[in-house]
Design an enzyme around this catalytic site. Structure first.
Site, PDB file in Angstrom:
ATOM      1  N   CYS A  58       0.846  -1.192   0.000  1.00  0.00           N
ATOM      2  CA  CYS A  58       0.000   0.000   0.000  1.00  0.00           C
ATOM      3  C   CYS A  58       0.877   1.236   0.000  1.00  0.00           C
ATOM      4  CB  CYS A  58      -0.938   0.005   1.205  1.00  0.00           C
ATOM      5  SG  CYS A  58      -0.075   0.191   2.779  1.00  0.00           S
ATOM      6  N   ASP A  92       9.031  29.048 -30.560  1.00  0.00           N
ATOM      7  CA  ASP A  92      10.155  29.496 -31.371  1.00  0.00           C
ATOM      8  C   ASP A  92       9.688  29.423 -32.824  1.00  0.00           C
ATOM      9  OD1 ASP A  92      12.873  29.981 -32.251  1.00  0.00           O
ATOM     10  OD2 ASP A  92      12.913  27.849 -32.775  1.00  0.00           O
ATOM     11  N   ASP A 101      13.169  23.764 -30.463  1.00  0.00           N
ATOM     12  CA  ASP A 101      13.819  22.585 -31.034  1.00  0.00           C
ATOM     13  C   ASP A 101      14.696  21.843 -30.044  1.00  0.00           C
ATOM     14  OD1 ASP A 101      16.069  24.156 -30.799  1.00  0.00           O
ATOM     15  OD2 ASP A 101      16.260  24.555 -32.944  1.00  0.00           O
ATOM     16  N   ASP A 143      17.058  26.580 -28.098  1.00  0.00           N
ATOM     17  CA  ASP A 143      16.057  27.134 -27.194  1.00  0.00           C
ATOM     18  C   ASP A 143      16.139  26.554 -25.782  1.00  0.00           C
ATOM     19  OD1 ASP A 143      14.730  28.629 -29.319  1.00  0.00           O
ATOM     20  OD2 ASP A 143      14.155  26.668 -30.069  1.00  0.00           O
TER      21      ASP A 143
END
Length: 769
Positions: free
Chosen positions: A37, A457, A658, A662
């Site tokens: 659990c 972008d 990309d 970036d």
């Protein structure tokens, strides 16, 4: 709204990414045996987090796996094994890979359910008109009646021995869990019944009194046996259901090639895929799977890469082209060199990413963890207090008080609560993987639902990122077009920028001869500075020209500005301080961009674009795809600042890029989404990776997040409501006001079914479209 910052025509220059990784930081995942659990998972997680050198430990009850980040110079697997053992569990995978422990739950369940059924018939049969043989009849031979029940219940308890070993071990460590509740309740029922059996055998008068009163003999062996059997039934159904939640992992693993054909000294040799090494030459025949990642060195073919990209059209491959493992060779007979094998292949990285995602918690899971940590002790207190009140205040029989005690302990097991979040996360991330959306963790999945602004972008995201050279204008007639094109292409060949590719491709198209360049300096946000035979060459935007005092930039611009189309980028070429040519390059908008922006707007999300291109190009692209707000002339290093500005309004911001140029912006955003096929840098910098290169998947990821979190909330609500309703029945509160008393066996069945229902509800996410 339009924002523009300084002229920058030569955009998106490649930058260096610092991942800020500690040298000794390592990650590992392994399976833990013995957890039942969320309280168990929390205990194991607490033990790992207390281990010196561990920076992060997550234990997932749904996958029964631990995910640990640690300093390898301080600690390691041996310490983790010790920590898990101290918590009362067992680390069953030495190398971090999942494998069977040999514990056949189904066979143990089968034994318990068959014997429990027989036990139930013998115990309850006479009450519903079933006549038992005199030798075991409660009316003719009550001692034998009790002994046969003992004979049947002991193997059931042995089949469920884990409840006792784990339950009491956890109790001694002051961290009681679900097994503790089962162990105490069934032990109490067994010991009380065994005590009465001995008492009936030793004291004939006591037995005669029971027989004369025609009451049910005070035996609860059937409750003990049936409770264990029903909980094991729930565990079995839960295990089967959970195995379906991980089908995405299994389907990805099944994509892998099993064998490869080695080419050694002109001889073909078939080997297991695990025996392929980097640098091996492999033969791939038509219809076969590409065994590993590599490059074509002989022949040509078309390859089906739909398993990775989702693109149904086969891709033509020839010498020098890259191949991805698990894609399918359609028609040609080719040879390849193995470059990435084993865990380094793209598919293996994707599988690892999905596994890690299923082990990382969503913030919403903390609520269930917190409740579960207090839940078991509270339930044990409620069970004890309820039994005492009924016995001492309500003047009930000891048997009645025991029934209350057992019922509360059994019905309140917090399995459903612990499974609510991880099972939904498993299905949600798995569903994403099936559709080419790789979500790095439950935290990323949860954040996506709150995104209010998506920043794209431009180059390689909104556009294809494969620009074409459309115009080449020579200003200085003392240089021939072929010479200038060869000079420029020779310099740009050293660059990895998309605009450079366009120029080199154009030169190759006309068979231009390349030159040996003396110097190559990449100037971020401006362009390239180079030299040949003491001649200085500049290729870039107006910033680069003005910085180096190029005299006739404005004159050249005015001469050719009528050629500037609203979607074209333009680059200046200067030699020894004079602008001698101007190149125009156009990028193509992705077919999916317009629909992707529209779908995000339909979700009420603001869409913006960030680009290094000039305002004219940015405005044109934004207008064509339906983006109202854009930021132009932004240097790669400044994109993160723009994202910070968007976040300052208090809205959650996602950045889509990309995954290379970036990366800072991806890392700065609340949710980084990388376009690409799972490159190393993209995986490091982004939270979600769209391996199909389809930005429509941005809205899909957000919708999947909303559906998954909604499902988790449904699961948590069900688990909480179930216990809120069930405990008063079990504690006899409803019975005190004329209602029905809950039998311990019904409690066990309800508890098991609650866990199964939570898992089944999570599986509904598989229907997500």
């Amino acid at each position: 709204m339009t924002q523009s910052i300084n002229d920058d025509l030569y955009n998106d220059n490649e930058i260096t990414i610092n991942t800020n990784k500690e040298i000794n930081t390592s990650k590992i995942s392994f399976k833990i045996d013995g957890m039942s659990c969320s309280a168990c998972a929390r205990a194991a997680e607490r033990a790992l987090n207390k281990t010196e050198g561990v920076s992060l430990a997550n234990v997932n009850i749904a996958t029964e796996k631990a995910y640990v980040e640690y300093d390898s110079s301080i600690t390691g697997l041996k310490d983790f094994k010790s920590a898990i053992k101290s918590a009362g569990f067992k680390l069953v995978s030495e190398d971090g890979k999942n494998f069977s422990t040999g514990d056949n739950l189904f066979n143990r369940f089968l034994v318990s359910i068959i014997l429990a059924t027989m036990l139930f018939i013998i115990s309850m049969g006479p009450m519903i008109g079933i006549t038992l043989p005199n030798i075991i009849s409660p009316h003719h031979n009550p001692i034998n009646y009790a002994i046969i029940q003992i004979v049947l219940v002991i193997p059931i308890m042995m089949a469920g021995n884990k409840f006792y070993t784990n339950g009491y071990k956890s109790l001694l460590k002051l961290s009681p869990n679900m097994d503790t509740l089962v162990a105490i309740s069934t032990t109490a029922a067994f010991l009380f019944s065994f005590y009465n059996t001995v008492k009936m055998y030793i004291y004939p008068d006591y037995l005669k009194q029971l027989m004369d009163s025609h009451t049910h003999l005070p035996l609860y062996f059937e409750s003990c046996g049936v409770i264990i059997a029903l909980i094991m039934l729930g565990k079995h159904l839960e295990s089967r259901s959970k195995s379906k939640t991980s089908k995405s992992i299994k389907s990805l693993i099944n994509l892998k090639a099993k064998k490869a054909i080695l080419y050694i000294d002109g001889v073909e040799k078939e080997v297991e895929i695990d025996n392929v090494k980097t640098g091996d030459i492999l033969i791939i025949k038509p219809g076969q799977k590409i065994p590993v990642d590599g490059e074509v060195i002989y022949g040509s073919t078309s390859v089906d890469e739909s398993m990775l990209t989702g693109e149904a059209i086969a891709i033509e491959k020839s010498i020098g082209d890259k191949l991805v493992g698990a894609s399918i060779n359609k028609n040609g007979n080719i040879r390849m060199i193995a470059q990435k094998v084993g865990d380094d292949t793209t598919l293996s990285q994707i599988i690892k990413l999905v596994e890690d995602a299923q082990n990382r918690k969503a913030p919403i899971a903390n609520l269930a963890d917190l409740v579960s940590s207090y839940f078991v002790p509270i339930v044990m207190s409620i069970a004890t207090i309820s039994a005492f009140i009924w016995y001492f205040v309500g003047k009930s029989t000891f048997e009645f008080a025991l029934t209350i005690f057992v019922s509360v302990l059994v019905i309140a097991c917090p399995c459903a609560l612990g499974l609510a979040t991880p099972t939904a996360i498993m299905v949600g991330t798995g569903k994403g993987a099936e559709n080419g959306i790789l979500i790095k963790g439950g935290d990323s999945l949860e954040i996506a639902k709150d995104i209010k602004t998506v920043a794209f972008d431009k180059t390689g995201t909104i556009t294809e990122g494969n620009p074409r050279l459309t115009d080449f204008m020579v200003e200085d007639e003392s240089y021939s077009e072929n010479y200038l094109l060869g000079l420029i292409a020779s310099i740009e060949k050293k660059s990895e920028h998309p605009l450079a590719d366009a120029i080199v491709d154009y030169a190759n198209k006309f068979g231009i001869e390349f030159l040996d360049i003396d110097q190559f300096i990449n100037i971020e946000g401006m362009g390239i500075k180079s030299s040949l035979d003491n001649t200085e060459i500049l290729i870039g935007n107006s910033k680069l020209m003005y910085k180096n005092s190029v005299s006739n930039v404005e004159q050249v611009f005015n001469k050719y500005k009528d050629r500037i189309d609203d979607g074209k980028s333009y680059i200046y070429i200067a030699i020894d301080g004079k602008c001698v040519a101007m190149i125009f390059v156009a990028d193509v908008i992705r077919k999916s961009s317009i629909s992707a922006v529209r779908k995000l707007k339909d979700l009420g999300i603001e869409v913006v674009m960030i680009t290094g291109d000039n305002d004219l190009i940015a405005s044109s692209i934004a207008q064509k795809v339906g983006i109202d707000k854009y930021y132009a002339n932004i240097l790669p290093a400044d994109k993160a600042s723009i994202v910070e500005g968007l976040k300052s309004s208090g809205k959650k911001v996602a950045m889509v890029g990309d995954g290379i140029n970036d990366a800072p912006a991806l890392a700065t955003s609340d949710l980084g989404i990388a376009i690409g096929n799972g490159t190393d840098v993209a995986i490091e910098s982004a939270d979600i990776i769209l391996i199909k290169n389809d930005i429509n998947d941005v809205s899909k990821a957000i919708r999947l997040s909303k559906s998954t979190i909604k499902n988790i909330k449904e699961n948590l609500a069900w688990a909480f409501i179930y216990n809120i309703i069930g405990i008063p029945f079990a504690a006899g509160i409803i019975y005190a006001f004329g209602g029905q008393l809950l039998n311990p066996m019904i409690s066990a069945a309800a508890m098991s079914l609650s866990s199964v229902s939570v898992v089944l509800n999570a599986l509904r996410l598989n229907r997500f479209k």
